[in-house]
Design a protein around this motif. Structure first.
Motif, short mmCIF file in Angstrom:
data_model
loop_
_atom_site.label_atom_id
_atom_site.label_comp_id
_atom_site.label_asym_id
_atom_site.label_seq_id
_atom_site.Cartn_x
_atom_site.Cartn_y
_atom_site.Cartn_z
N GLY A 14 35.96 60.00 30.55
CA GLY A 14 34.64 60.09 31.15
C GLY A 14 34.22 61.50 31.48
N SER A 15 32.97 61.63 31.87
CA SER A 15 32.41 62.92 32.28
C SER A 15 31.29 62.65 33.27
CB SER A 15 31.88 63.70 31.08
OG SER A 15 30.78 63.02 30.50
N GLY A 16 30.94 63.65 34.02
CA GLY A 16 29.85 63.48 34.96
C GLY A 16 28.49 63.60 34.32
N LYS A 17 28.40 64.32 33.22
CA LYS A 17 27.12 64.51 32.55
C LYS A 17 27.31 64.53 31.05
CE LYS A 17 25.16 68.47 32.75
NZ LYS A 17 24.47 69.64 33.31
N GLY A 18 26.21 64.43 30.32
CA GLY A 18 26.29 64.42 28.88
C GLY A 18 26.39 65.82 28.28
N GLY A 19 26.77 65.87 27.02
CA GLY A 19 26.80 67.13 26.30
C GLY A 19 27.99 68.01 26.57
N VAL A 20 29.06 67.44 27.16
CA VAL A 20 30.23 68.26 27.47
C VAL A 20 31.37 68.04 26.48
CG1 VAL A 20 29.64 68.44 29.91
CG2 VAL A 20 31.15 66.58 29.13
N GLY A 21 31.16 67.18 25.47
CA GLY A 21 32.17 67.00 24.44
C GLY A 21 33.10 65.82 24.64
N LYS A 22 32.66 64.83 25.43
CA LYS A 22 33.52 63.69 25.74
C LYS A 22 33.88 62.87 24.51
CE LYS A 22 31.14 60.71 27.70
NZ LYS A 22 30.87 60.11 26.37
N PRO A 125 28.07 59.18 29.94
CA PRO A 125 28.13 60.09 31.09
C PRO A 125 27.63 59.41 32.36
CG PRO A 125 26.29 60.65 29.66
CD PRO A 125 27.09 59.61 28.94
N GLY A 126 28.08 59.93 33.50
CA GLY A 126 27.57 59.44 34.77
C GLY A 126 28.39 58.32 35.36
N THR A 127 27.74 57.58 36.28
CA THR A 127 28.42 56.52 37.03
C THR A 127 27.51 55.29 37.11
OG1 THR A 127 27.57 57.51 39.09
CG2 THR A 127 29.80 58.10 38.43
N GLY A 142 44.10 54.28 33.70
CA GLY A 142 43.88 55.65 34.11
C GLY A 142 42.65 56.22 33.44
N ALA A 143 42.26 57.41 33.86
CA ALA A 143 41.06 58.05 33.32
C ALA A 143 41.30 59.53 33.07
CB ALA A 143 39.88 57.87 34.27
N VAL A 144 40.77 60.02 31.97
CA VAL A 144 40.75 61.44 31.66
C VAL A 144 39.32 61.93 31.83
CG1 VAL A 144 41.06 63.18 29.84
CG2 VAL A 144 42.68 61.28 30.04
N LEU A 145 39.13 63.03 32.56
CA LEU A 145 37.80 63.58 32.78
C LEU A 145 37.65 64.90 32.06
CD1 LEU A 145 37.31 62.88 36.60
CD2 LEU A 145 36.54 61.50 34.67
N ILE A 146 36.50 65.11 31.45
CA ILE A 146 36.23 66.35 30.73
C ILE A 146 34.98 67.01 31.29
CG2 ILE A 146 35.02 65.05 28.92
CD1 ILE A 146 35.87 67.26 26.94
N ALA A 157 31.29 66.12 37.34
CA ALA A 157 32.62 65.62 37.00
C ALA A 157 33.35 65.16 38.25
CB ALA A 157 33.42 66.71 36.29
N ALA A 158 33.16 65.89 39.36
CA ALA A 158 33.79 65.49 40.62
C ALA A 158 33.28 64.13 41.07
CB ALA A 158 33.53 66.54 41.69
N ARG A 159 31.99 63.85 40.87
CA ARG A 159 31.44 62.54 41.24
C ARG A 159 32.10 61.43 40.41
NH1 ARG A 159 26.13 65.23 41.00
NH2 ARG A 159 25.46 65.74 43.12
N ALA A 160 32.26 61.70 39.11
CA ALA A 160 32.91 60.70 38.26
C ALA A 160 34.33 60.45 38.72
CB ALA A 160 32.89 61.18 36.81
#
Length: 255
Positions: A14-22, A125-127, A142-146, A157-160
């Motif tokens: 996951g990621s907090g926002k789009g466009g980060v390469g998830k 992206p997002g929650t 588990g989850a991997v965050l990018i 990302a911290a919110r995610a």
């Protein structure tokens, strides 16, 4: 007597926002794990913006149904997969409300995954609705965050991460993407998005830092052409392989 087949391990990316390469990370992690002998499947849960069918070169494939369940599409990387890109016409906008989104996610996760040991889930992206449905009905192991290194991406990302932790899903670690750009003409390395921000955030949050991926045109070109870097043995495969090693260690520790 027959042995009961255990359910595959679900790991969210996951990621907090789009466009980060998830999506690029998810695809390359799946391929890197498969090359190590892990039986991997992949769900593209980015309902409104699916892209895994392009990265894996399966855009023209359509999943069949058996016993009221979908049969994942096979890819040339020995990774069965399902994406909304397989279920709707290319380029068609998906204007669905929460219940329909949740139903689509359920159909993909409850598919015939056979002997798959691990299913990577490429989240939007997002929650939002997809994340909430997944956490309520299919709690991942588990989850991997990018994230990219800049502060705005790190805040999201911290919110995610907080969402996963509140649901009792351990964050396996953080990945920094677009970290360093090497000029193809002079070789000088610059950091248009900053450097080290994700690693510093991981240390601050007391979470593992899994590695960083450079900003490189060839990674984008490979994804668009259905030839992800992790499928080869070039220098660009190295960062994905290193992150996959860390993920494989985490998976092995749970066995």
């Amino acid at each position: 007597m027959t042995a009961e087949r255990s359910a595959p391990l679900l790991i969210a990316v996951g990621s907090g926002k789009g466009g980060v390469g998830k999506s690029t990370l998810t695809a390359n992690l799946a391929i890197a794990l498969a090359r190590r002998g892990t039986k991997v499947g992949l769900v593209d849960a980015d309902i409104y913006g699916p892209s895994q069918q392009v990265i894996f070169g399966t855009a023209d494939a359509k999943p069949e149904a058996r016993d009221n369940k979908l049969v994942p599409v096979e890819s040339r990387f020995d990774i069965p997969m399902l994406s909304m890109g397989h279920l709707v016409q290319p380029g068609r906008a998906i204007a669905w409300r929460g219940p329909m989104v949740g139903n689509a996610l359920s159909q993909m996760i409850d598919a015939h995954w056979g002997d798959r040991e691990v299913i990577l889930i490429d989240l939007p992206p997002g929650t939002g609705d997809v994340q909430l449905t997944m956490l309520q009905k299919y709690k991942p192991a588990g989850a991997v965050l990018i994230s990219t290194p800049q502060d705005l991406a790190l805040i999201d990302a911290a919110r995610a991460g907080q969402l996963f932790e509140a649901a009792g899903v351990p964050v396996i670690g953080l990945v920094e993407n677009m970290a360093g750009y090497a000029c193809p003409h002079c070789g000088e390395v610059s950091d248009p998005f900053g450097a080290g921000g994700v690693e510093a955030a991981a240390e601050r949050l007391e979470l593992p830092f899994l590695g960083r991926i450079p900003l490189d045109l060839a990674i984008r070109q490979g994804s668009d052409a259905g030839d992800p870097p992790a499928a080869g043995d070039t220098e660009l495969a190295a960062p994905f392989n290193a992150i996959a090693d860390r993920l494989a260690e985490w998976i092995s520790a749970r066995s």
